[in-house]
Design an enzyme around this catalytic site. Structure first.
Site, short mmCIF file in Angstrom:
data_model
loop_
_atom_site.label_atom_id
_atom_site.label_comp_id
_atom_site.label_asym_id
_atom_site.label_seq_id
_atom_site.Cartn_x
_atom_site.Cartn_y
_atom_site.Cartn_z
N ARG A 42 0.39 -2.55 -0.61
CA ARG A 42 0.96 -4.13 -0.33
C ARG A 42 -0.14 -4.97 0.27
O ARG A 42 -0.91 -4.55 1.13
CB ARG A 42 2.29 -4.32 0.58
N ILE A 72 -1.79 -7.56 2.37
CA ILE A 72 -1.43 -8.25 3.55
C ILE A 72 -1.16 -9.78 3.48
O ILE A 72 -0.57 -10.18 4.63
CB ILE A 72 -2.55 -7.73 4.66
N HIS A 81 -9.63 -4.55 -8.33
CA HIS A 81 -8.19 -4.54 -8.06
C HIS A 81 -7.09 -5.36 -8.75
O HIS A 81 -7.52 -6.43 -9.32
CB HIS A 81 -7.84 -4.74 -6.65
#
Length: 113
Positions: free
Chosen positions: A29, A31, A99
């Site tokens: 997840r 932040i 990512h």
């Protein structure tokens, strides 16, 4: 890379809320979520950005497949979800380890420039 935030997360040096572990990927997840569901899928080996995955198309496929699995796991598949790669500072990339952002859980609207 010892100074890369995501490499350190992959190595377990920095804690993360991990949602999936693949052989060559890790999903956790964000932040600072930009949607109710905001998960990052990273390759375990360092690549600066998505264009560098041209050298390993199988890894690019695994990142995308893991993103789809995250969307399914998080209940996003029926309503829809967004897959986003930022490439370079002008695009908003702040961590230079490739990512994929998996975003969903609410209507996201159109992308605006």
């Amino acid at each position: 890379m010892s100074d890369c935030l995501f490499c350190r997360i992959v190595a377990g040096e920095i804690p993360a809320d991990v949602v999936r572990r693949g052989d060559r990927t890790l999903a956790f997840r964000d932040i600072a979520p930009q949607a109710p569901v905001h998960v990052l899928v990273v390759p375990r080996v360092h690549h600066d950005d998505v264009t560098s995955l041209q050298l390993d198309p199988d890894l690019l496929h695994e990142v995308v497949a893991e993103a789809a699995a995250v969307a399914e796991q998080e209940g996003l598949s029926a309503a829809g979800w967004r897959l986003l790669f930022n490439t370079g500072a002008d695009a908003g990339q702040t961590v230079f380890h490739v990512h994929a952002h998996v975003l969903g859980g609410e209507p996201l609207g159109a992308l605006r420039g």
